[in-house]
Each structure stands twice: as C-alpha cells, then as structure tokens.
Design a protein around this motif. Structure first.
Motif, mmCIF file in Angstrom:
data_model
loop_
_atom_site.group_PDB
_atom_site.id
_atom_site.type_symbol
_atom_site.label_atom_id
_atom_site.label_comp_id
_atom_site.label_asym_id
_atom_site.label_seq_id
_atom_site.Cartn_x
_atom_site.Cartn_y
_atom_site.Cartn_z
ATOM 1 N N GLU A 179 30.492 -19.205 16.262
ATOM 2 C CA GLU A 179 30.369 -20.456 15.503
ATOM 3 C C GLU A 179 29.032 -20.518 14.761
ATOM 4 O OE1 GLU A 179 31.080 -23.779 18.011
ATOM 5 O OE2 GLU A 179 31.438 -25.160 16.361
ATOM 6 N N VAL A 206 36.023 -17.796 10.061
ATOM 7 C CA VAL A 206 36.672 -17.450 11.331
ATOM 8 C C VAL A 206 38.165 -17.196 11.089
ATOM 9 C CG1 VAL A 206 37.420 -18.405 13.543
ATOM 10 C CG2 VAL A 206 35.067 -18.666 12.844
ATOM 11 N N LYS A 218 36.302 -21.669 7.246
ATOM 12 C CA LYS A 218 34.917 -21.810 7.708
ATOM 13 C C LYS A 218 34.923 -22.533 9.053
ATOM 14 C CE LYS A 218 32.823 -21.836 3.167
ATOM 15 N NZ LYS A 218 32.155 -22.625 2.131
ATOM 16 N N PRO A 219 34.059 -22.121 9.980
ATOM 17 C CA PRO A 219 34.109 -22.707 11.325
ATOM 18 C C PRO A 219 33.971 -24.228 11.323
ATOM 19 C CG PRO A 219 32.592 -20.862 11.262
ATOM 20 C CD PRO A 219 33.063 -21.063 9.872
ATOM 21 N N LEU A 243 34.298 -25.059 18.233
ATOM 22 C CA LEU A 243 35.226 -23.954 17.957
ATOM 23 C C LEU A 243 35.961 -23.554 19.238
ATOM 24 C CD1 LEU A 243 36.175 -21.910 15.794
ATOM 25 C CD2 LEU A 243 34.355 -20.399 16.550
#
Lengths: 546, 257
Positions: free
Chosen positions: B199, B205, B218-219, B231
């Motif tokens: 994260e 991710v 995107k996290p 996350l």
C-alpha cells in the motif's frame, strides 16, 4: 547504506553462455549441490585434490588389467570395456537425476537468457567429460597391456576411440531413459519412477562390479569367450571390444560386425536423446517445480503402515509413542524419499552381494562338504545391513527439520534411535535374511543348513545398536552432503572381523559337534553386550549442535 | 507499454492456474501483484520471466514477444523468486560472477558492480569470497538473490516476496531502492503478502484470485471506492477472508483448559 552507482549496459550481441554453464555444472558436480551446514573449513575447497584422488583410485583399480598380459586383445578389451561400462553406468545413473532435473535450479537459471537446450548440452558435456576422465584413469594400464598384447600402436589409439564411444553410449542411454519416462509417464511420476530405476541400476551395477571380474576370469572355462560367440553380441561392452579387436587384434569379420553394431546403436541412442527428445527435457525442466494437479497416491501406503504398527508384534514392540513415531518416519523415508533411497539401497547392495559370492564359492569349492564357511558368514555378514542402513539414514536433505526432535520434551535421542533401528531391522535386515536364507535353501536343498544362520541372528540386535550407542543414530538429522565424508569404516571393519571369527568358529563347531555350545555362549555374551549398550544409549543426551 | 498481457492462460491438465489474464503496465510504475495462496501469482510471474510456457494467450516485455523472443525477454527482466534458491556450494562471489557471465557482463565490470551492491547491502567482501552460500543466513542469501536480479540493469524487475528474511534496516533500504529505480524509469512488479508495504510503495495494485483478475487500480482509489479503510481489509473482502477474524476467535477458544 550507500546508493549504487551507474550500472553496466547490457552487452550486444547476446553472450554465449555455454562456457559459464559448463564451469558451473562441473563445479556443482564436484562440490555437491547443497553445502548447507558446511562451515568454511569443512567446505570442499580443492576440486583438483578431490578429483585427483578419485582418478588415482580408478587408476589403481585399472591395474587388474595386468592379469590379461598374455591373453587375446578381444579378452582384454571385453574386460576393460565391461568394467568401464559398469563404472560409467554407475556414475551416470547416480549423477544424472540430480544433474538433469534439479528442482531449485529452475528458479535460479530458467529466467536467465539461456535456453533449456543450452542447459541440457552443458550438463551432458559435463557428464561425458567426467566420464571420460574416469574411463581414462581406469584404462591407462589397460592401454599399455593392450599395446603389449596386440603388438602394435593401433590398440591404444582405437581403444581411446571405443572408450569415448562407450562413454557417449552410457550418457546417452541414461538421458534417453529419463526422457522416455518423462514422455510416457509425465513429470508427476518421473521422480518416483526414476528413483526406482536409479536404485535398480545402481544395485545392478554394484552387483556387476563384484561379480563381473570373477565371471570374466572364469569365463574361458565355462563359455568360449571369443568374438564368434553368438551371445556376446547381446552385451554392449562387447560391441566396443569388437572395435578394438577389429582394428588392432584379430581383424575378424565377427569383430567388425560387433563394432558396426556398437556404432549403430550409439548413433541411434545419441540422436534420440539429444536431438529427437530434447524438447521433452525442456518441458520437463519448465514444469518440474509446478504443483501437480494429480493426487499423489500415498494414502494407501500410509494406511497400510499405520495398520501394521497397530498389530502385534509391532504394536508390542513400538509401545513407546516416540519410538513408534520415529519408526514411522524412518519407514516413510526408506520407501518414499528419493535422496534417502539413492543413498541407502545402493549403499547396502554390496553387503547383499558378498554373502552370495561366498555362498557360490563355498558351494563350488566344497561340494562334498555341505557345511562350509559360507552360510554362517552370510548370516553374520548381514549384520552390516542395520549398521550401514542406520548410519546412512542419519543423513537427509531435510536435516534441519530434525530440530523438532530437540524441541520435543524427550531427555535424549534413545527412543528416536530405537524407532529407526526397529524400522531398519523390519524393512531392510529381515527381508535380506529371508532372501539369503532362500538362496541357501535353493543352493543346498537342505533346511538344516539354515541353523547356521543362528549366530548371525543372535548378533543382529547388537550390531544394530552400534550406530546409536553414543546417541549418534538419530534419523535424518545430518546434512546429506556430510554423508560423503563420514567415517563409517571402523565399525564396519569391526563387524567384518567379528563375522569372520564367529563364522570360522561356527563352521568348525558344527563339524566337531560343539556348535550348540557356541550358540549358547553367544546368546549369553550378546545379552550382556546388548543390555550394556541399551543402558549407555538410555543415558545418552543430545549431542552438541555444530 | 513495457509489459503487456493479452488473454494469458496457463493450464495444468484440467486445472487452470492463470485464466485469460489481460493487462498493461507502463514504464516507471511499481505494481503490487496480489492474491491469496494458489491464486496464480507465481505462475504468472514465471510465465512473464520466460520460465514457463503459456498454454494460451500473448505477452510481451519491452516489445519482445514472450513466445517468439524468449531470450530477449529474459535479457530485459530481473527476477527474485519466492524460493530464494541459490547454488549453495558456490561462494557468494562465485555465484554472482556466474550470473553476470550469463548476461555477458565483462568480469571487471561485474566485479565492480558486485562491490557496489555489497556496499549497499552492508555485506563484507570477505563473506562473499570465503563462505559458501549454504552457510549464509536467510537475509544474506536474499540480498545475494536481489543482487543477482539487478546485476544486469534490467528495465523490468519482478519481485516475489523480496522482503522475506531481510532485517528491518535492509527492508527499508530495499523499499527506497525500488522507489528510486521506478523514478528512473524501471518497471517493478512486486508480489507480496505484506499488504501495508504494498500500500505504501506501489503506484498500482492488481489483485487476482483463482487465476482471474479481480481488481486493478491505484491503492488509495481502490480503498476509497470499496470503503474498506485499508488495502488489507479490501483484500480479505475480495478473496473470502472476511470471516477469518471470527474463525480465529472460535479456534482460540479450543485452547482453553
């Protein structure tokens, strides 16, 4: 931490990695794959020294060729090629599995810019190269003897060629066996299947190395050992001997036929192994680390073993839960673990062969004396089976897992040693006794001869306690690489002397009528020694961790 | 795109380990590649590094086709496998010089580069020359494996659990290193189960399960979109781990006397 500076740029054109791979595999072969647990001092640093010692041993063994000084070129060549075939076959069969299909290697090398085919070639090159060094050392004296026997320079030259052909044939044949197993049975079964094949080949080669010289030395009396014998064409060493004889010996047509057969078969084997089936190797190497989608059939075996230990007499013998657990662990490794199987079975194969040799000699030499030295010696010599088996079972590739023994709430290694000892007695020593007893019965046709086994059976529990007496016989607790350098000689020599002495006493006692007094004395002595050893083992504490 | 996957599939018999995976990764991105055990992460990484042949589909790395130009692909990637396997009977230096030779790096350049890595990882040169890798600690071995993956300066690097065995200082240094490498244009694919590290470090991710793509983004955006807070919670929601805390409590009760 300091930051890294500018890195190098990838070279153009792409590099040729063959030399690097050849050097790598040669180093790995000579040092062993896993050096876990070895400290700096214990590491095999001098590759040259190790290799030189091996070559000196082969050179000395090759001196047996001096026996053939006055024999024909064909007889000498059959001997040289037969022994070379045994040595090379044993070496390649023992090394090929580890060299060709190493599981960890895929994670290290397969993502590098090399193809599996390049790897295969580099490995084969190393196998052939080392085979040729060994063959060269073994054949050196034979070359000189052959020069004398043939009386011309053609023998050394053609023998070098035929030995290279033989090395290629051996390597190609073993690689081909792997590839065919991979193609026919798939990678899931390759490991188990090839372990069995390797064990059988190693045992057969060891048996051949013990029996072959005796056979060849007697062959002229039994069979007419010439290039004209029809059966000789069935033996691969004879093909290469035929080449020697065709060029430097009798120049006979039959020798040319044998040579042609050797050339043809070697070419076919090499083409199949290194060209036709090379793709199977690539696939096998790529998938060797992947999880199998098939279920491994071990449940049946496990159930059988679990049932067995719950039934008398094993349930009585294995009352202690730690001993029973050690028994099950040792048995599982004896039957399932590739590394253990490849060490234990070929390791004890010579022990099985020697009694047969003595029995055969005994039977042949003293047909009118039914109670010879061979039967009691066979029984006592089999005492080496648990001794050697337990010593070899101390080593494992998963030796670090044995930390769990020290973590468990047990005072010392005694119950673990007892479990391993009982497993070896049940699954190694007992079947071998039955086998040798069967052979004695077949050879002599007289069940009373089996009474001469009794001294061996009495001594067996004592011999089996020797490895564990100082708490050193804990199963699977030492790195497998240290097995190569372990000193086992003294205890084996000790057992050998006891076997020789007691066998002589037993055969004399049988002939003179005091055999049963000897048995009684042995029972008393064995009981005292056995009790003392058990007491020592019970008091033993964990050996220091190195 | 530096990495491109199109319907990439890997089957073992009837079992599909990776199921028609399609995605693209540009240069300079650190991508967290996540999934529960057996999701197909390692199989995907092994296919992308040329170790395994795909059953179906296409993939390219730096414009080189995985099937047609596997050697070129391998020259442009570095890989730290989860196993951390090394040849234990070589010394660290022998091992790294062997790897350098496989990429055609001249011996002098390789030695200089190895010394830079040794300095970065706080290893002593004597350890590298005198000790066999079998005698190294897990962390030291991991450092050697990371060095061997970066030695040839690849534009794409795949890490499979790279922090396993590294101590806290080495792990901090390593995270800083991959962030710097990404800023300099390298593409990093980072597979790990330590989700708070992912994260913090990753720009993007990708979560897969049973070989299929579950999420890609995107996290912070993914966490916000699913209102999961972290996350880790998002991951457990998606991969059926939501019940784990309750199950752990129930199981812990079985330890009561």
């Amino acid at each position: 931490m300091s930051s890294p500076a500018a890195p190098p740029i990838l070279p153009e054109p792409p590099p040729a990695p063959e030399k690097t791979l050849r050097r790598l595999f040669l180093t790995l072969f000579l040092r062993g794959r896993g050096a876990r647990g070895l400290n700096k001092q214990g590491a095999p640093k001098s590759i040259g020294r190790k290799l030189a010692l091996t070559l000196v041993f082969y050179l000395l063994f090759g001196c047996m060729a001096l026996y053939f000084v006055r024999q024909s070129v064909f007889a000498l060549s059959v001997y040289l090629h037969a022994m070379t075939f045994v040595f090379l076959g044993m070496f390649v069969a023992a090394s090929a599995g580890e060299i060709l299909f190493n599981k960890e290697e895929t994670d290290i090398l397969l993502h590098r810019p090399i193809t599996p085919k390049t790897m295969l070639w580099a490995k084969i090159r190393v196998l052939v190269e080392v085979s040729l060094w060994l063959a060269g050392a073994f054949n050196l004296v034979g070359l000189c003897v052959g020069f004398g026997a043939a009386g011309n320079w053609r023998f050394p030259l053609i023998h070098v060629v035929s030995t290279i052909m033989e090395a290629l044939f051996c390597t190609g044949f073993v690689v081909l066996a792997y590839q065919l197993c991979l193609r026919w049975f798939g990678r899931e079964r390759l490991d188990g299947l090839m372990t069995t094949v390797q064990v059988l080949v190693s045992v057969a080669m060891i048996a051949a190395s013990q029996l072959l010289p005796r056979m060849i030395f007697r062959l002229d009396h039994v069979l007419n050992l010439t290039e004209a014998s029809w059966w000789i064409g069935l033996l691969p060493p004879a093909w290469f001997a035929g080449l020697d004889d065709a060029v430097a010996g009798s120049l006979a047509l039959n020798s040319w036929l044998l040579a042609a057969m050797g050339l043809a078969v070697t070419s076919v084997v090499l083409w199949l192994a290194f060209v036709k089936l090379a793709r199977d190797y690539e696939v096998g190497l790529q998938t060797i680390n992947e999880t199998s989608s098939r279920r491994v059939k071990t449940r049946g075996g496990r159930r059988w073993l679990n049932k067995l230990v719950q039934l008398p007499p094993l349930s009585w013998w294995l009352r202690d839960p730690v001993t029973r657990a050690s028994f099950l662990l040792t048995t599982a490794y004896l039957f399932r673990d590739r590394d253990v199987k490849l060490r234990v079975y070929p390791g004890i194969a010579p022990v099985l062969i020697i009694p047969f040799v003595f029995l055969l000699q005994d039977g042949r030499g003293s047909g009118h004396q039914p109670m010879g030295f061979g039967v009691p010696f066979s029984g006592l010599y089999l005492g080496m089976v648990p001794l050697l088996g337990l010593q070899l079972l101390q080593y494992s590739q998963q030796w670090q897992a044995s930390d769990i023994f020290r973590l468990a709430p047990i005072h010392g290694p005694a119950p673990l040693c007892h479990g391993a000892r009982r497993a070896v007695l049940c699954f190694l020593a007992l079947p071998m006794f039955v086998l040798v007893a069967g052979v004695v019965w077949l050879l002599r046709g007289d069940l009373t001869q089996l009474l001469l086994f009794i001294p061996g059976l009495i001594a067996l529990p004592v011999f089996a306690l020797v490895p564990g007496v100082r708490g050193r016989g804990v199963p699977l607790s030492m790195p497998s690489d240290t097995a190569k350098s372990a000193g086992r000689g003294l205890s084996l020599i000790f057992v050998m002397f006891i076997a020789l002495g007691l066998s002589a006493l037993a055969s004399v006692g049988w002939a003179q009528g005091w055999y049963w007094w000897l048995v009684l004395g042995e029972v008393v002595l064995a009981a005292i020694i056995y009790t003392a050893m058990r007491l020592v083992l019970a008091k033993a504490r964990w050996p220091a961790l190195n | 795109m530096v990495i491109s996957l199109d319907q990439l599939t890997k089957c073992y018999g009837e079992q599909t380990a990776v199921d028609a995976l399609s995605l693209e990764i540009p240069a300079g991105q650190i991508v967290g590649f996540l999934g529960p055990n057996g999701a197909g992460k390692s199989t995907t990484l092994k296919m992308l590094t040329g170790m395994l042949e795909p059953t179906r589909g296409q993939a390219s790395i730096c414009g080189f086709d995985l099937r047609q130009q596997p050697i070129e692909v391998k020259r442009h990637v570095g890989f730290v496998p989860e196993s951390g396997a090394v040849f234990e009977s070589l010394t660290g230096l022998e091992y790294l010089e062997m790897v350098a030779a496989l990429y055609g790096i001249p011996p002098n350049a390789a030695r200089a580069r190895i010394k830079q890595f040794i300095a970065f990882f706080d290893l002593s040169f004597e350890t590298l020359t005198d000790k066999l890798l079998g005698a190294y600690s897990k962390g030291m071995r991991r450092k050697v494996v990371i060095t061997s993956a970066l030695l040839h300066n690849p534009p794409v690097v795949f890490f499979d659990e790279p922090l396993d065995g590294l101590d806290a200082n080495a792990a901090v240094g390593f995270k800083a290193l991959i962030q710097t490498l990404a800023r300099e244009g390298k593409t990093i694919v980072y597979s790990s189960h330590i989700l708070d590290v992912v994260e913090r470090v990753c720009h993007r991710v990708i979560i897969i399960d049973k070989g299929k793509l579950l999420l890609d983004g995107k996290p912070d955006e993914l966490v916000a979109a699913h209102q999961s807070g972290t996350l880790e919670k998002l991951f457990t929601q998606l991969t059926g781990g939501a019940e784990l805390e309750r199950r752990a409590e129930d199981f812990a009760k079985t330890f009561r006397p």
